[in-house]
Design a protein around this motif. Structure first.
Motif, PDB file in Angstrom:
ATOM      1  N   VAL A   7      -2.018   3.920 -14.354  1.00  0.00           N
ATOM      2  CA  VAL A   7      -1.193   2.708 -14.309  1.00  0.00           C
ATOM      3  C   VAL A   7       0.118   2.865 -15.085  1.00  0.00           C
ATOM      4  N   PRO A   8       0.089   3.360 -16.334  1.00  0.00           N
ATOM      5  CA  PRO A   8       1.370   3.518 -17.041  1.00  0.00           C
ATOM      6  C   PRO A   8       2.326   4.492 -16.356  1.00  0.00           C
ATOM      7  N   LEU A   9       1.795   5.578 -15.794  1.00  0.00           N
ATOM      8  CA  LEU A   9       2.659   6.588 -15.181  1.00  0.00           C
ATOM      9  C   LEU A   9       3.151   6.183 -13.800  1.00  0.00           C
ATOM     10  N   THR A  10       2.526   5.201 -13.203  1.00  0.00           N
ATOM     11  CA  THR A  10       2.951   4.745 -11.863  1.00  0.00           C
ATOM     12  C   THR A  10       3.411   3.291 -11.885  1.00  0.00           C
ATOM     13  N   ARG A  11       3.843   2.803 -13.047  1.00  0.00           N
ATOM     14  CA  ARG A  11       4.236   1.392 -13.140  1.00  0.00           C
ATOM     15  C   ARG A  11       5.418   1.056 -12.241  1.00  0.00           C
ATOM     16  N   SER A  12       6.295   2.029 -11.998  1.00  0.00           N
ATOM     17  CA  SER A  12       7.402   1.756 -11.082  1.00  0.00           C
ATOM     18  C   SER A  12       6.885   1.511  -9.668  1.00  0.00           C
ATOM     19  N   VAL A  66       0.825  -1.208   0.000  1.00  0.00           N
ATOM     20  CA  VAL A  66       0.000   0.000   0.000  1.00  0.00           C
ATOM     21  C   VAL A  66       0.859   1.257   0.000  1.00  0.00           C
ATOM     22  N   GLN A  67       1.896   1.303   0.803  1.00  0.00           N
ATOM     23  CA  GLN A  67       2.682   2.528   0.913  1.00  0.00           C
ATOM     24  C   GLN A  67       3.399   2.920  -0.381  1.00  0.00           C
ATOM     25  N   PRO A  68       4.072   1.981  -1.092  1.00  0.00           N
ATOM     26  CA  PRO A  68       4.667   2.377  -2.375  1.00  0.00           C
ATOM     27  C   PRO A  68       3.626   2.835  -3.398  1.00  0.00           C
ATOM     28  N   LEU A  69       2.471   2.173  -3.414  1.00  0.00           N
ATOM     29  CA  LEU A  69       1.418   2.570  -4.347  1.00  0.00           C
ATOM     30  C   LEU A  69       0.866   3.946  -4.000  1.00  0.00           C
ATOM     31  N   ALA A  70       0.628   4.194  -2.721  1.00  0.00           N
ATOM     32  CA  ALA A  70       0.105   5.500  -2.311  1.00  0.00           C
ATOM     33  C   ALA A  70       1.103   6.601  -2.651  1.00  0.00           C
ATOM     34  N   GLY A  71       2.389   6.336  -2.436  1.00  0.00           N
ATOM     35  CA  GLY A  71       3.404   7.324  -2.787  1.00  0.00           C
ATOM     36  C   GLY A  71       3.438   7.599  -4.277  1.00  0.00           C
ATOM     37  N   ALA A  72       3.300   6.548  -5.086  1.00  0.00           N
ATOM     38  CA  ALA A  72       3.286   6.721  -6.539  1.00  0.00           C
ATOM     39  C   ALA A  72       2.066   7.513  -6.988  1.00  0.00           C
ATOM     40  N   PHE A  73       0.904   7.231  -6.395  1.00  0.00           N
ATOM     41  CA  PHE A  73      -0.314   7.950  -6.765  1.00  0.00           C
ATOM     42  C   PHE A  73      -0.218   9.425  -6.363  1.00  0.00           C
ATOM     43  N   GLN A  74       0.379   9.696  -5.208  1.00  0.00           N
ATOM     44  CA  GLN A  74       0.514  11.084  -4.763  1.00  0.00           C
ATOM     45  C   GLN A  74       1.459  11.871  -5.670  1.00  0.00           C
ATOM     46  N   SER A  75       2.548  11.223  -6.097  1.00  0.00           N
ATOM     47  CA  SER A  75       3.523  11.904  -6.950  1.00  0.00           C
ATOM     48  C   SER A  75       2.989  12.154  -8.356  1.00  0.00           C
ATOM     49  N   LEU A  76       1.952  11.428  -8.732  1.00  0.00           N
ATOM     50  CA  LEU A  76       1.370  11.602 -10.061  1.00  0.00           C
ATOM     51  C   LEU A  76       0.778  12.984 -10.240  1.00  0.00           C
ATOM     52  N   GLY A  77       0.165  13.490  -9.181  1.00  0.00           N
ATOM     53  CA  GLY A  77      -0.478  14.794  -9.282  1.00  0.00           C
ATOM     54  C   GLY A  77      -1.837  14.710  -9.956  1.00  0.00           C
ATOM     55  N   GLN A  78      -2.481  15.838 -10.082  1.00  0.00           N
ATOM     56  CA  GLN A  78      -3.826  15.895 -10.629  1.00  0.00           C
ATOM     57  C   GLN A  78      -3.852  16.261 -12.114  1.00  0.00           C
ATOM     58  N   ARG A  79      -2.780  16.867 -12.596  1.00  0.00           N
ATOM     59  CA  ARG A  79      -2.766  17.391 -13.959  1.00  0.00           C
ATOM     60  C   ARG A  79      -3.034  16.335 -15.038  1.00  0.00           C
ATOM     61  N   PRO A  80      -2.361  15.160 -15.025  1.00  0.00           N
ATOM     62  CA  PRO A  80      -2.629  14.176 -16.081  1.00  0.00           C
ATOM     63  C   PRO A  80      -4.076  13.708 -16.104  1.00  0.00           C
ATOM     64  N   LEU A  81      -4.694  13.589 -14.923  1.00  0.00           N
ATOM     65  CA  LEU A  81      -6.081  13.158 -14.857  1.00  0.00           C
ATOM     66  C   LEU A  81      -7.017  14.235 -15.383  1.00  0.00           C
ATOM     67  N   GLU A  82      -6.691  15.486 -15.114  1.00  0.00           N
ATOM     68  CA  GLU A  82      -7.521  16.588 -15.609  1.00  0.00           C
ATOM     69  C   GLU A  82      -7.462  16.670 -17.124  1.00  0.00           C
ATOM     70  N   VAL A  83      -6.275  16.444 -17.678  1.00  0.00           N
ATOM     71  CA  VAL A  83      -6.139  16.464 -19.136  1.00  0.00           C
ATOM     72  C   VAL A  83      -6.961  15.342 -19.759  1.00  0.00           C
ATOM     73  N   ALA A  84      -6.881  14.136 -19.140  1.00  0.00           N
ATOM     74  CA  ALA A  84      -7.655  13.005 -19.659  1.00  0.00           C
ATOM     75  C   ALA A  84      -9.149  13.267 -19.534  1.00  0.00           C
ATOM     76  N   ALA A  85      -9.543  13.931 -18.452  1.00  0.00           N
ATOM     77  CA  ALA A  85     -10.967  14.219 -18.268  1.00  0.00           C
ATOM     78  C   ALA A  85     -11.479  15.181 -19.335  1.00  0.00           C
ATOM     79  N   THR A  86     -10.631  16.120 -19.773  1.00  0.00           N
ATOM     80  CA  THR A  86     -11.059  17.046 -20.815  1.00  0.00           C
ATOM     81  C   THR A  86     -11.294  16.325 -22.148  1.00  0.00           C
ATOM     82  N   LEU A  87     -10.695  15.147 -22.288  1.00  0.00           N
ATOM     83  CA  LEU A  87     -10.904  14.328 -23.486  1.00  0.00           C
ATOM     84  C   LEU A  87     -12.061  13.348 -23.298  1.00  0.00           C
ATOM     85  N   ARG A  88     -12.836  13.578 -22.229  1.00  0.00           N
ATOM     86  CA  ARG A  88     -14.023  12.795 -21.917  1.00  0.00           C
ATOM     87  C   ARG A  88     -13.698  11.336 -21.581  1.00  0.00           C
TER      88      ARG A  88
END
Length: 227
Positions: free
Chosen positions: A141-146, A107-129
């Motif tokens: 998943v691709p951006l947090t594969r490590s 859980v801790q490595p995954l939570a750290g990876a999700f936090q480092s991702l930020g909100q910007r990539p998700l917002e861009v994807a949301a604008t593409l519906r």
């Protein structure tokens, strides 16, 4: 030389680690996502519960899990109602104990990876519906594969070396609940250092290779991102 009993213990250990890792990724991913994204003021209570196995002595955790999974425990009674057998001193009990004990290592490595991702990539994807699941599997998943690789390797490797928890829950039943760490202890106790050396060296080498995989992959990603 490794004898047949040691091969059986090794097989049980690898099977336990593989099943535990898969379960941890399934339940740990949404939990880590929630911990990384939630703004609940009492989120720290969940974080503390997840991290508890990091500081709790394995025998203490194993003892309470044994009470929980035993014939008189709530989960043990439910298992008896449905299957007619106790979860304690069984491979299923080992899996449950391993999932609880190795939970923070996933859980801790995954939570750290999700936090480092930020909100910007998700917002861009949301604008593409893109829907939530599209955003998660195509962006997160691709951006947090490590982070996923680190979590999987740490969960697998940590399960390989379990001793106190598996001994308390599963006992030492050859061919059923005897894992490599317990087999090593038995060999040392009987002064059979040669067999203990072989099993210990094998686990040491496997653990080192797993860590090399994680660090090598993360270094490669770092170089790619810089390029």
């Amino acid at each position: 030389m490794i004898q047949s009993a040691d091969w059986v213990a090794l097989g049980i250990t690898l099977k336990l680690a593989a099943i535990t890792t898969v379960i941890l990724l399934i339940i740990g991913t949404p939990l880590a996502w929630w911990l990384a994204r939630s703004r609940w003021r009492f989120r720290f209570l969940v974080e503390a519960m997840v991290a508890l196995p990091l500081v709790l002595p394995p025998t203490v955790l194993g003892f309470y899990l044994l009470l929980l999974l035993g014939p008189s425990g709530p989960l043990g009674q439910v298992a008896q109602w449905f299957g007619g057998y106790s979860l304690a001193f069984s491979f299923t009990g080992l899996v449950i104990g391993s999932v609880v004990y190795s939970l923070p290592f996933v859980v801790q490595p995954l939570a750290g990876a999700f936090q480092s991702l930020g909100q910007r990539p998700l917002e861009v994807a949301a604008t593409l519906r893109a829907g939530f699941w599209d955003r998660f599997f195509s962006v997160v998943v691709p951006l947090t594969r490590s982070g996923f690789l680190t979590a999987a390797v740490l969960g697998f490797a940590h399960t390989l070396g379990e001793f106190g928890v598996v001994l308390m829950i599963g006992g030492n039943i050859p061919g059923e609940t005897q894992v490599v760490s317990i087999a090593i202890y038995d060999h040392v106790e009987s002064l059979d250092y040669a067999r203990a050396h072989v099993l210990s060296g094998g686990l040491l080498l496997l653990s080192f290779v797993l860590l090399l995989t994680v660090y090598g992959f993360n270094r490669h990603l770092s170089l790619v991102n810089r390029g």
